[in-house]
Scaffold this motif. Structure first.
Motif, mmCIF file in Angstrom:
data_model
loop_
_atom_site.group_PDB
_atom_site.id
_atom_site.type_symbol
_atom_site.label_atom_id
_atom_site.label_comp_id
_atom_site.label_asym_id
_atom_site.label_seq_id
_atom_site.Cartn_x
_atom_site.Cartn_y
_atom_site.Cartn_z
ATOM 1 N N UNK A 122 -6.232 -56.572 -5.711
ATOM 2 C CA UNK A 122 -6.634 -55.910 -6.957
ATOM 3 C C UNK A 122 -5.947 -56.561 -8.159
ATOM 4 N N UNK A 123 -6.737 -57.256 -8.952
ATOM 5 C CA UNK A 123 -6.215 -57.932 -10.135
ATOM 6 C C UNK A 123 -6.423 -57.060 -11.364
ATOM 7 N N UNK A 128 -11.691 -58.643 -13.699
ATOM 8 C CA UNK A 128 -11.555 -57.689 -12.596
ATOM 9 C C UNK A 128 -11.331 -56.270 -13.124
ATOM 10 N N UNK A 129 -10.685 -56.176 -14.266
ATOM 11 C CA UNK A 129 -10.489 -54.890 -14.926
ATOM 12 C C UNK A 129 -11.014 -55.028 -16.351
ATOM 13 N N UNK A 130 -11.791 -54.048 -16.792
ATOM 14 C CA UNK A 130 -12.332 -54.092 -18.140
ATOM 15 C C UNK A 130 -13.587 -54.930 -18.285
ATOM 16 N N UNK A 131 -14.247 -55.265 -17.182
ATOM 17 C CA UNK A 131 -15.458 -56.079 -17.245
ATOM 18 C C UNK A 131 -16.573 -55.387 -18.018
ATOM 19 N N UNK A 132 -16.730 -54.089 -17.781
ATOM 20 C CA UNK A 132 -17.829 -53.338 -18.395
ATOM 21 C C UNK A 132 -17.254 -52.421 -19.472
ATOM 22 N N UNK A 133 -17.434 -52.774 -20.753
ATOM 23 C CA UNK A 133 -16.818 -51.971 -21.823
ATOM 24 C C UNK A 133 -17.314 -50.535 -21.865
ATOM 25 N N UNK A 134 -18.503 -50.277 -21.320
ATOM 26 C CA UNK A 134 -19.042 -48.920 -21.332
ATOM 27 C C UNK A 134 -18.197 -47.972 -20.501
ATOM 28 N N UNK A 135 -17.548 -48.502 -19.470
ATOM 29 C CA UNK A 135 -16.775 -47.651 -18.574
ATOM 30 C C UNK A 135 -15.288 -48.024 -18.627
ATOM 31 N N UNK A 136 -14.855 -48.408 -19.817
ATOM 32 C CA UNK A 136 -13.461 -48.762 -20.035
ATOM 33 C C UNK A 136 -12.579 -47.527 -19.872
ATOM 34 N N UNK A 148 -2.060 -52.326 -10.176
ATOM 35 C CA UNK A 148 -0.973 -53.088 -9.564
ATOM 36 C C UNK A 148 -0.372 -52.340 -8.375
ATOM 37 N N UNK A 149 -0.221 -51.041 -8.513
ATOM 38 C CA UNK A 149 0.352 -50.262 -7.416
ATOM 39 C C UNK A 149 -0.558 -50.229 -6.193
ATOM 40 N N UNK A 150 -1.872 -50.382 -6.385
ATOM 41 C CA UNK A 150 -2.778 -50.413 -5.241
ATOM 42 C C UNK A 150 -2.469 -51.596 -4.317
ATOM 43 N N UNK A 151 -1.782 -52.611 -4.857
ATOM 44 C CA UNK A 151 -1.468 -53.787 -4.049
ATOM 45 C C UNK A 151 -0.209 -53.631 -3.206
ATOM 46 N N UNK A 152 0.471 -52.489 -3.302
ATOM 47 C CA UNK A 152 1.629 -52.276 -2.432
ATOM 48 C C UNK A 152 1.252 -52.461 -0.966
ATOM 49 N N UNK A 153 0.098 -51.949 -0.595
ATOM 50 C CA UNK A 153 -0.371 -52.079 0.786
ATOM 51 C C UNK A 153 -0.565 -53.549 1.156
ATOM 52 N N UNK A 154 -1.177 -54.321 0.249
ATOM 53 C CA UNK A 154 -1.335 -55.753 0.507
ATOM 54 C C UNK A 154 0.016 -56.416 0.745
ATOM 55 N N UNK A 155 0.960 -56.176 -0.147
ATOM 56 C CA UNK A 155 2.239 -56.876 -0.065
ATOM 57 C C UNK A 155 3.021 -56.478 1.187
ATOM 58 N N UNK A 156 2.916 -55.240 1.605
ATOM 59 C CA UNK A 156 3.589 -54.843 2.841
ATOM 60 C C UNK A 156 2.987 -55.558 4.052
ATOM 61 N N UNK A 157 1.683 -55.865 3.982
ATOM 62 C CA UNK A 157 1.050 -56.596 5.080
ATOM 63 C C UNK A 157 1.387 -58.083 5.033
ATOM 64 N N UNK A 158 1.614 -58.626 3.845
ATOM 65 C CA UNK A 158 1.983 -60.046 3.770
ATOM 66 C C UNK A 158 3.237 -60.318 4.596
ATOM 67 N N UNK A 159 4.132 -59.338 4.675
ATOM 68 C CA UNK A 159 5.394 -59.521 5.391
ATOM 69 C C UNK A 159 5.232 -59.488 6.913
ATOM 70 N N UNK A 160 4.157 -58.898 7.409
ATOM 71 C CA UNK A 160 4.045 -58.712 8.856
ATOM 72 C C UNK A 160 2.848 -59.443 9.471
#
Length: 418
Positions: A122-123, A128-136, A148-160
């Motif tokens: 999740x960037x 990736x964020x703010x692409x559609x101004x109508x739904x900003x 950014x916090x949604x990537x905690x799961x990704x980073x925990x998996x990078x380690x294992x």
């Protein structure tokens, strides 16, 4: 080998790979929420795991996503412990880690190799964020922090995890180094022996039957929502219906939300945009618009076989199987000029690309192709050839996936992080 698959809605992206590995003689097991009782599916032992509901817990809203992932990870951890007590030891674990289920599996089996299906990192920056101004977001800065916090799961998996698998370069390239170098880009695969055109197709629709002689325009979303351009498509509909008085519009998708923001309480994105445009469309034209909902796969394929022109729109996001299936059917494609599409479609070679937000240009390109049968035939044939050469399940993708599993099994297994 003992191979364990993890997917909350198994088989999901592993429907071909898991069966192929079982057919080769491997002992293939899957843990999933999808079943309530143990079962065998095409040679795969499918076992349920359960999530224990907890009440009274108060969390910061930004942590709700991680809480759900840890909850599922804990549930899979306990299910894995029971398997271990029964003497089960996987050599390889292959997981769609997006729901957190595989977070703690190497704590149970530290010598197992873990390969993860890398659907998206999740960037927080544009597009990736703010692409559609109508739904900003009303607070873009806070939204970026939540993402950014949604990537905690990704980073925990990078380690294992020892390796990753991603279906497109666009998706793989969202992941940061050094883990990006561990990701192999191999698509899930399109079964072009099954997904192929049939000029004699017939499609029952109410009290009539549509054939290839009818001017059929198709639009497909898992759920009808802005992330997949439903609002743009609907706003183009009044002009499109006026310009094509014989066209039948077939719209496939559910009423829920798969991605992005939910609609206001008590409403659906589907109905919100119907209400927005309905007053611009006479009743006789509206009768040519058909919302099919979610339909069985064989009927879905017949719908694509029927399609004279297929429209596909998406934010910069995960690429839908339906787009590649439509290409395999030799559909003429008009799609949004967004990054995932540029990987699959070359403009005016395998389809036509238009600005995501330009409903007028969308209608113009659709009408131009509907009036040009040779161009449709050229684009459709080239689209199918591209799918056969690049995304074919049996000849390209599945052999590469199996090789990826075999390579994963040979990788060294580092100790778990302390």
């Amino acid at each position: 080998m003992n191979i364990l698959f993890i997917h909350q809605n198994f088989p999901g992206q592993f429907k071909h790979l898991s069966v192929a590995l079982a057919a080769q003689g491997h002992q293939v097991t899957a843990l999933t929420l999808r079943v309530k009782e143990p079962a065998t599916w095409r040679g795969v032992r499918v076992l349920p795991y359960g999530v224990q509901r907890r009440g009274g817990q108060k969390l910061h809203p930004w942590l709700l996503d991680m809480d759900s992932k840890v909850t599922r990870g804990e549930a899979c951890y306990h299910a894995a412990q029971k398997l271990k007590e029964q003497g089960y030891h996987p050599d390889v674990i292959i997981a769609h880690h997006g729901w957190g289920e595989s977070l703690f599996l190497r704590d149970v089996w530290p010598r197992a190799r873990l390969g993860i299906y890398c659907e998206l990192y999740h960037l927080a920056g544009y597009p990736h964020l703010g692409f559609d101004p109508e739904f900003q977001s009303r607070d873009p800065g806070a939204e970026a922090l939540r993402i950014r916090l949604k990537n905690l799961n990704n980073h925990m998996h990078f380690d294992v995890a020892q390796a990753g698998l991603s279906p497109t370069s666009f998706q793989a390239d969202t992941f940061p180094q050094p883990f990006r170098d561990k990701i192999s880009v191999i698509h899930d695969g399109i079964d072009t022996a099954q997904v192929k055109p049939d000029p004699g197709v017939r499609f029952a629709l109410g009290d009539r039957v549509l054939t290839r002689d009818d001017e059929v325009i198709t639009f497909v979303n898992r759920n009808l929502e802005p992330y997949r351009g439903y609002h743009v498509f609907m706003r183009a509909l009044p002009q499109l219906l006026r310009a094509r008085p014989e066209a039948q519009i077939l719209i496939t998708g559910g009423d829920g939300t798969s991605y992005g923001a939910k609609p206001p309480p008590g409403k659906t994105w589907k109905q919100i945009f119907i209400d927005e445009v309905r007053g611009q469309i006479p009743d006789e034209d509206w009768a040519r618009v058909h919302f099919l909902g979610r339909i069985p796969y064989d009927r879905f394929l017949d719908m694509l076989r029927l399609s004279r022109l297929h429209i596909y729109l998406t934010y910069p996001f995960v690429l839908s199987w339906s787009l590649l299936e439509a290409m395999a059917m030799e559909c003429a494609i008009v799609a949004s000029d967004t990054a995932p599409l540029r990987e699959a479609i070359t403009h005016d070679e395998t389809g036509r690309l238009v600005d995501f937000f330009d409903a007028g240009k969308l209608v113009e390109e659709v009408c131009a192709l509907l009036d040009d049968a040779p161009a449709r035939a050229r684009l459709g044939a080239a689209a199918r050839n591209h799918i056969v050469q690049t995304y074919d399940l049996q000849n390209i993708c599945l052999p590469q996936q199996i090789s990826w599993v075999e390579a994963l099994a040979r990788l060294p297994v580092p100790d778990l992080p302390v």
